[in-house]
Design a protein around this motif. Sequence first.
Motif, mmCIF file in Angstrom:
data_model
loop_
_atom_site.group_PDB
_atom_site.id
_atom_site.type_symbol
_atom_site.label_atom_id
_atom_site.label_comp_id
_atom_site.label_asym_id
_atom_site.label_seq_id
_atom_site.Cartn_x
_atom_site.Cartn_y
_atom_site.Cartn_z
ATOM 1 N N THR A 35 0.843 -1.199 0.000
ATOM 2 C CA THR A 35 0.000 0.000 0.000
ATOM 3 C C THR A 35 0.878 1.249 0.000
ATOM 4 O O THR A 35 1.808 1.347 0.808
ATOM 5 C CB THR A 35 -0.883 0.017 1.271
ATOM 6 O OG1 THR A 35 -1.721 -1.133 1.255
ATOM 7 C CG2 THR A 35 -1.733 1.273 1.357
ATOM 8 N N SER A 38 2.435 7.445 -2.087
ATOM 9 C CA SER A 38 3.479 8.273 -2.701
ATOM 10 C C SER A 38 3.397 8.255 -4.223
ATOM 11 O O SER A 38 4.331 8.707 -4.890
ATOM 12 C CB SER A 38 4.859 7.785 -2.259
ATOM 13 O OG SER A 38 5.018 6.414 -2.556
ATOM 14 N N ASP A 54 9.900 2.289 0.736
ATOM 15 C CA ASP A 54 10.743 2.293 1.936
ATOM 16 C C ASP A 54 11.778 1.164 1.864
ATOM 17 O O ASP A 54 11.443 0.034 1.498
ATOM 18 C CB ASP A 54 9.811 2.065 3.138
ATOM 19 C CG ASP A 54 10.456 2.384 4.464
ATOM 20 O OD1 ASP A 54 11.666 2.137 4.627
ATOM 21 O OD2 ASP A 54 9.735 2.882 5.337
ATOM 22 N N SER A 57 10.797 -2.070 3.485
ATOM 23 C CA SER A 57 9.702 -2.903 2.979
ATOM 24 C C SER A 57 10.223 -4.266 2.541
ATOM 25 O O SER A 57 11.212 -4.369 1.811
ATOM 26 C CB SER A 57 9.030 -2.210 1.788
ATOM 27 O OG SER A 57 8.130 -3.107 1.174
ATOM 28 N N PHE A 85 -2.417 -4.651 3.022
ATOM 29 C CA PHE A 85 -1.141 -4.498 2.313
ATOM 30 C C PHE A 85 -0.265 -3.385 2.906
ATOM 31 O O PHE A 85 0.793 -3.078 2.373
ATOM 32 C CB PHE A 85 -1.382 -4.318 0.811
ATOM 33 C CG PHE A 85 -1.787 -5.624 0.172
ATOM 34 C CD1 PHE A 85 -0.825 -6.536 -0.219
ATOM 35 C CD2 PHE A 85 -3.121 -5.969 0.049
ATOM 36 C CE1 PHE A 85 -1.183 -7.761 -0.752
ATOM 37 C CE2 PHE A 85 -3.493 -7.193 -0.478
ATOM 38 C CZ PHE A 85 -2.520 -8.102 -0.871
ATOM 39 N N LYS A 88 2.284 -6.143 8.218
ATOM 40 C CA LYS A 88 3.370 -7.116 8.064
ATOM 41 C C LYS A 88 2.788 -8.533 8.048
ATOM 42 O O LYS A 88 3.445 -9.474 8.493
ATOM 43 C CB LYS A 88 4.389 -6.952 9.202
ATOM 44 C CG LYS A 88 5.172 -5.641 9.130
ATOM 45 C CD LYS A 88 6.270 -5.690 8.077
ATOM 46 C CE LYS A 88 7.057 -4.380 8.034
ATOM 47 N NZ LYS A 88 7.975 -4.319 6.879
HETATM 48 C C1 LIG Z 1 -2.048 5.130 3.585
HETATM 49 C C2 LIG Z 1 -0.678 4.498 3.562
HETATM 50 C C3 LIG Z 1 0.268 4.958 2.681
HETATM 51 C C4 LIG Z 1 1.546 4.383 2.625
HETATM 52 N N1 LIG Z 1 2.447 4.845 1.706
HETATM 53 C C5 LIG Z 1 3.649 4.249 1.599
HETATM 54 C C6 LIG Z 1 4.550 4.646 0.568
HETATM 55 O O1 LIG Z 1 4.281 5.531 -0.226
HETATM 56 N N2 LIG Z 1 5.748 3.999 0.503
HETATM 57 C C7 LIG Z 1 6.087 2.990 1.361
HETATM 58 O O2 LIG Z 1 7.183 2.452 1.232
HETATM 59 N N3 LIG Z 1 5.244 2.608 2.351
HETATM 60 C C8 LIG Z 1 4.034 3.188 2.472
HETATM 61 N N4 LIG Z 1 3.161 2.785 3.442
HETATM 62 C C9 LIG Z 1 3.576 1.749 4.387
HETATM 63 C C10 LIG Z 1 3.522 0.360 3.774
HETATM 64 O O3 LIG Z 1 2.235 0.056 3.251
HETATM 65 C C11 LIG Z 1 3.933 -0.681 4.844
HETATM 66 O O4 LIG Z 1 5.079 -0.266 5.497
HETATM 67 C C12 LIG Z 1 4.274 -1.987 4.215
HETATM 68 O O5 LIG Z 1 3.241 -2.503 3.479
HETATM 69 C C13 LIG Z 1 4.682 -3.018 5.275
HETATM 70 O O6 LIG Z 1 4.785 -4.289 4.688
HETATM 71 P P1 LIG Z 1 6.014 -4.783 3.769
HETATM 72 O O7 LIG Z 1 7.235 -4.792 4.594
HETATM 73 O O8 LIG Z 1 5.579 -6.147 3.322
HETATM 74 O O9 LIG Z 1 6.121 -3.831 2.604
HETATM 75 C C14 LIG Z 1 1.881 3.325 3.518
HETATM 76 C C15 LIG Z 1 0.905 2.869 4.422
HETATM 77 C C16 LIG Z 1 -0.358 3.433 4.450
HETATM 78 C C17 LIG Z 1 -1.403 2.918 5.398
#
Ligand SMILES: Cc1cc2nc3c(=O)[nH]c(=O)nc-3n(C[C@H](O)[C@H](O)[C@H](O)COP(=O)(O)O)c2cc1C
Length: 163
Positions: A35, A38, A54, A57, A85, A88
């Motif tokens: 999710t 950005s 990030d 991620s 999404f 974690k």
């Molecule tokens: C509304 C919203 C917007 C987000 N925007 C971003 C983003 O632009 N970039 C990013 O890296 N994480 C963003 N996140 C956080 C990630 O969704 C989250 O850290 C990530 O899914 C964690 O799981 P992963 O390690 O499997 O990626 C956002 C979360 C939310 C709720």
Amino acid sequence: MTVDTRAFRDALGCFPTGIAIMTTVNEANGPVGVTVNSFTSVSLRPPMILFCLDHGSRSLVDFRRCRNFVVNFLSESQRDLSNRFASKAEKPFEGVDFERSERGLPLFPGSLAYLECRVEALHPGGDHDIILGEVIGFKNPGNARPLLFYRGGYRLLDTEATA
Ligand SMILES: Cc1cc2nc3c(=O)[nH]c(=O)nc-3n(C[C@H](O)[C@H](O)[C@H](O)COP(=O)(O)O)c2cc1C
């Protein structure tokens, strides 16, 4: 300049955005999704967009090596999907209704629009990667309303601009 991260996030939260789930596949062709808010449109000719991912991620490794990805713009009925999404969760796709595009990329039915992209470039952006994609296909099938994000919370569109 060092900033108070909480205060900086609060300032950024003053800018309302839509929400998208970026999807791709891993080396085993398994679905990957994250999710983001950005997302930004970049260029019309050629059609290009970007988003920032990030370094923390778990999907970073897959987005760094993939050739293509999909932008799923979320509608107001997809709040649970956004949360899933952004979590974690070990297996976020488990029990989730999704389809595959012709290139095999995950699509969530009920999204406002889908952009299928080819990775054009990865740029450094502090603790994020800036992922630039050329749009190679798109669909905007529905008239559903968008899921919005503002000041750290979900919002719904309840008024229309008149001019
Ligand atoms: C509304 C919203 C917007 C987000 N925007 C971003 C983003 O632009 N970039 C990013 O890296 N994480 C963003 N996140 C956080 C990630 O969704 C989250 O850290 C990530 O899914 C964690 O799981 P992963 O390690 O499997 O990626 C956002 C979360 C939310 C709720």
